[in-house]
Design an enzyme around this catalytic site. Structure first.
Site, PDB file in Angstrom:
ATOM      1  N   GLY A 156       0.859  -1.197   0.000  1.00  0.00           N
ATOM      2  CA  GLY A 156       0.000   0.000   0.000  1.00  0.00           C
ATOM      3  C   GLY A 156       0.886   1.236   0.000  1.00  0.00           C
ATOM      4  N   ARG A 157       0.328   2.320   0.521  1.00  0.00           N
ATOM      5  CA  ARG A 157       1.075   3.584   0.511  1.00  0.00           C
ATOM      6  C   ARG A 157       2.392   3.464   1.283  1.00  0.00           C
ATOM      7  NH1 ARG A 157      -4.048   4.431   2.033  1.00  0.00           N
ATOM      8  NH2 ARG A 157      -5.403   5.817   0.861  1.00  0.00           N
ATOM      9  N   ILE A 158       2.326   2.851   2.473  1.00  0.00           N
ATOM     10  CA  ILE A 158       3.544   2.785   3.302  1.00  0.00           C
ATOM     11  C   ILE A 158       4.543   1.815   2.676  1.00  0.00           C
ATOM     12  CG2 ILE A 158       4.455   2.309   5.612  1.00  0.00           C
ATOM     13  CD1 ILE A 158       1.630   3.041   6.713  1.00  0.00           C
ATOM     14  N   ARG A 178      -2.259  -8.351  -2.276  1.00  0.00           N
ATOM     15  CA  ARG A 178      -3.438  -9.050  -2.804  1.00  0.00           C
ATOM     16  C   ARG A 178      -3.565  -8.843  -4.302  1.00  0.00           C
ATOM     17  NH1 ARG A 178      -8.593  -7.524   0.592  1.00  0.00           N
ATOM     18  NH2 ARG A 178      -7.577  -5.539   0.240  1.00  0.00           N
ATOM     19  N   ARG A 238       0.437  -4.686  12.501  1.00  0.00           N
ATOM     20  CA  ARG A 238      -0.248  -4.919  13.769  1.00  0.00           C
ATOM     21  C   ARG A 238       0.285  -6.229  14.337  1.00  0.00           C
ATOM     22  NH1 ARG A 238      -1.482  -0.355  13.530  1.00  0.00           N
ATOM     23  NH2 ARG A 238      -3.537   0.611  13.661  1.00  0.00           N
ATOM     24  N   GLU A 267      -0.605  -5.072  23.581  1.00  0.00           N
ATOM     25  CA  GLU A 267       0.065  -3.781  23.762  1.00  0.00           C
ATOM     26  C   GLU A 267      -0.564  -3.030  24.921  1.00  0.00           C
ATOM     27  OE1 GLU A 267       0.205  -1.643  20.065  1.00  0.00           O
ATOM     28  OE2 GLU A 267       1.270  -3.256  19.048  1.00  0.00           O
ATOM     29  N   HIS A 286       5.193   0.756  19.522  1.00  0.00           N
ATOM     30  CA  HIS A 286       4.199   1.179  18.520  1.00  0.00           C
ATOM     31  C   HIS A 286       4.322   2.685  18.234  1.00  0.00           C
ATOM     32  CE1 HIS A 286      -0.002   0.104  16.746  1.00  0.00           C
ATOM     33  NE2 HIS A 286       0.625   1.012  16.004  1.00  0.00           N
ATOM     34  N   ILE A 287       5.461   3.047  17.651  1.00  0.00           N
ATOM     35  CA  ILE A 287       5.721   4.476  17.400  1.00  0.00           C
ATOM     36  C   ILE A 287       5.870   4.772  15.911  1.00  0.00           C
ATOM     37  CG2 ILE A 287       6.717   4.990  19.663  1.00  0.00           C
ATOM     38  CD1 ILE A 287       9.532   4.694  18.340  1.00  0.00           C
ATOM     39  N   GLY A 288       5.256   3.903  15.073  1.00  0.00           N
ATOM     40  CA  GLY A 288       5.412   4.055  13.621  1.00  0.00           C
ATOM     41  C   GLY A 288       5.243   5.472  13.106  1.00  0.00           C
TER      42      GLY A 288
END
Ligand code: DGY
Length: 319
Positions: A156-158, A178, A238, A267, A286-288
């Site tokens: 995807g975008r990331i 996909r 995730r 988490e 979880h600091i993406g």
């Protein structure tokens, strides 16, 4: 006429609050811990809009009680904390915050890849513990990054932003998604690969898929066993996409070489999670997307979605 009420489940930028105050009365959960479930349920009953974090579960129970609710604006690109089908049934719009966090999250994914591949955290701990008593040619040796093969799962975008970074490191880029992404293939030089082939060939596997029923435990014993013993696994999606017990075994049995993890099944990750005991695991809380600029943009976008819906307009970024 009384204004609608917007409830914000964490303190966010004043600028975003001001955007909301232009159209509504705003209440904020001001404590530095997730809002307790009973408070959320009670506030949802009064609110026309909720500005939520990924820590809030928006489900049938909440939606049943939230008779005035028109929109849930999640301040995250992921929305696995929201039962979107239930929201739809209740006529509640769900929005997320894509695009604004793409580059920051890709930076973090790449930072984790580099930290795990070159043992940055382990080397830092080693130095601080007084272990650096002489230079030696095999001191904290890691894996090449430049010229290595990167496998991106979820283009995807990331994923595409990670691929752009990898191009600067002369990496061969494989991806699995996909559907094929001919545009990304053209712009980044990435090549599509079947999932197993990507796992077999990559020196770095970066997981960026959203968590869905299809991707839950996507990486398990079988998948790790296909990877190279020198490979690094990075998860910035995730925690639910990875079978953590299988990852632990793969690391201990040296089926793979290292891991960089920004997300966990539970988490905050409990400190007795066995993965945290391994020197070849770089673990982050979880600091993406956690940069000042990005968090401001995320809050603004979530507020813009709410302002639009409460003014009778279309949301900017509906799910
Ligand atoms: C997201 O946006 O989904 C991230 O995980 C939170 O920054």
């Amino acid at each position: 006429m009384t204004k609608p009420m917007v409830y914000v489940t964490r303190q966010v930028a004043n600028e975003a609050i001001a955007m909301l105050e232009a159209v509504a009365d705003v209440e904020v959960w001001a404590e530095d811990r997730p809002i307790p479930r009973d408070v959320l349920l009670q506030k949802a009953e009064e609110a026309s809009a909720l500005l939520t974090m990924l820590t809030e579960r928006i489900d049938e129970e909440l939606l049943m009680r939230a008779k005035r609710l028109r929109i849930v604006a999640n301040m995250a690109v992921g929305y696995d904390n929201i039962d979107v089908a239930a929201a739809k049934r209740h006529g509640v719009i769900v929005t997320n915050t894509p695009d604004v966090l793409t580059e920051a999250t890709a930076d973090l994914a790449f930072a984790l890849l580099m930290a795990a591949g070159r043992r940055l955290v382990e080397a830092n701990r080693f130095l601080l513990a007084g272990g650096w008593t002489s230079w030696n040619p095999y001191l904290m040796v890691g894996q090449n990054i430049y010229g290595a093969t990167l496998g991106i799962v979820g283009m995807g975008r990331i994923g595409q932003a990670v691929a752009r970074r990898a191009a600067g490191f002369g990496m061969r880029i494989l991806y699995h998604n996909r559907s094929r992404r001919p545009d990304a293939e053209r712009t980044t030089g990435a090549q599509y690969a079947p999932f197993d082939e990507l796992l077999r060939e990559s020196d770095y596997v970066v997981l960026l898929t959203p968590l869905t029923e299809e991707t839950r435990n996507l990486m398990g014993e079988r998948e790790f066993s296909l990877m190279k013993p020198t490979a690094v696994f990075v998860n910035v999606s995730r925690g639910g996409t990875v079978d953590e017990a299988a990852l632990y075994r793969a690391l201990v049995d040296k089926q793979i070489w290292a891991a960089g993890l920004d997300v966990f099944q539970q988490e905050p990750v409990p400190l007795d999670n066995p993965l945290l005991s391994l020197p070849n695991v770089v673990a982050l809380p979880h600091i993406g997307s956690a940069t000042y600029q990005t968090r401001l943009e995320m809050a603004r976008l979530a507020a813009a979605n709410i302002a639009a819906v409460l003014s009778g307009e279309e949301p900017v970024t509906p799910v």
